[in-house]
Design a protein around this motif. Sequence first.
Motif, short mmCIF file in Angstrom:
data_model
loop_
_atom_site.label_atom_id
_atom_site.label_comp_id
_atom_site.label_asym_id
_atom_site.label_seq_id
_atom_site.Cartn_x
_atom_site.Cartn_y
_atom_site.Cartn_z
N TYR A 140 62.85 48.84 102.08
CA TYR A 140 64.09 49.18 101.36
C TYR A 140 65.29 49.09 102.30
N HIS A 141 65.17 49.68 103.47
CA HIS A 141 66.29 49.65 104.41
C HIS A 141 66.62 48.22 104.82
N PHE A 142 65.58 47.43 105.09
CA PHE A 142 65.81 46.05 105.51
C PHE A 142 66.56 45.24 104.46
N ALA A 255 66.92 33.99 110.98
CA ALA A 255 67.08 35.30 111.61
C ALA A 255 66.49 36.39 110.73
N ARG A 256 66.73 36.30 109.42
CA ARG A 256 66.17 37.28 108.50
C ARG A 256 64.65 37.18 108.48
N VAL A 262 58.39 40.37 112.40
CA VAL A 262 57.99 41.30 113.47
C VAL A 262 58.67 42.65 113.35
N GLY A 263 59.55 42.82 112.36
CA GLY A 263 60.29 44.07 112.23
C GLY A 263 61.64 43.95 112.93
N PRO A 264 62.67 44.61 112.40
CA PRO A 264 64.02 44.44 112.95
C PRO A 264 64.16 44.87 114.40
#
Length: 330
Positions: A140-142, A255-256, A262-264
């Motif tokens: 959700y945050h991403f 980039a997204r 791998v996670g932000p």
Amino acid sequence: MLRIHFTGADLGRLRLAARPDVMWETALSLHQLARPDAFFGPWHRVARRTLAQANMGRAVHLLTALVPISSYFPDFLTPPGHVTCLEEGVDGVLSTGRNRLRAEIARLADPRPHPSAWLDDVAAGRPHALRRLGAALLRYHFLALAPYAPAGAALAQRHATRHARVITEQGSEALLGGLGPQLRWRPPALEVDYPVSKSLELGGRGLLLVPSFFCHNHPIALADPALPPTLVFPVARGPLWIPQPEPCAAESSHARGLDELVGPTRAATLRLLDTAHSTTELAARLCTSASTASRHATALRRAGLVVTERTGTSVTHTRTALGTGLVHGT
């Protein structure tokens, strides 16, 4: 009304965060996702569309059940302190003890005759339910917050800088008297517009003030008075927010994709390591602890994306050719 009672020691222990707390922003944004005010209307439409395209409907339903628009949602969703690393915050949520999970969710579910089975599973600390909660928070945050978080953080930081100047030049009481129309300093108490009547005795513990972009109707405190005292307060905003993703996010779907892969935080780690960084330097640039930075670097090293060299007591990390290729999509 919420009345926060200060002693002389509490005034000396007043702290002001320089930026929003990622877990508070995540929780409070869910209120705007469910029932937006005019300011967040454009963001609400964009976020709803993005989440629907990502098939996040069920996950969002579960999150909004845990963070309803009411006078209460569980404290364990916003770990104490000032959390700026999402993964660290989610780890804190998922490490909550079962007794606390059960007590806080029971309080949430009290008015409901039939709480959902998923809430029951989270309350019982069942691993599959907690994994689902963690994945929902991260995803959700991403999708809904990360592309626009810098704009809110910059606004909150400008306000925090101004408030910090007041503390330096005029003292803590001047700050408490100038936080906004919803807060009034009437020594020795800070009166806060609040949906329920309650009182908080600081008792020498001090108070952490956290500026928030998504906090809107009134400031908000933790429900349990035994937890470290925290007050999240809204920053002043204009009449409307037209959300624009950061240029780097808009320019590159690659980039997204790396963030999703791998996670932000690990993606950010990989991008930083085009030059050598010690664990301490990496932690400072990621705004996280040295142990967390070391854990991310270790995971990337095991995947062959980072190399770690030790010279005496010094440890440095750099990207491998494979890591560089992944960052640049080559």
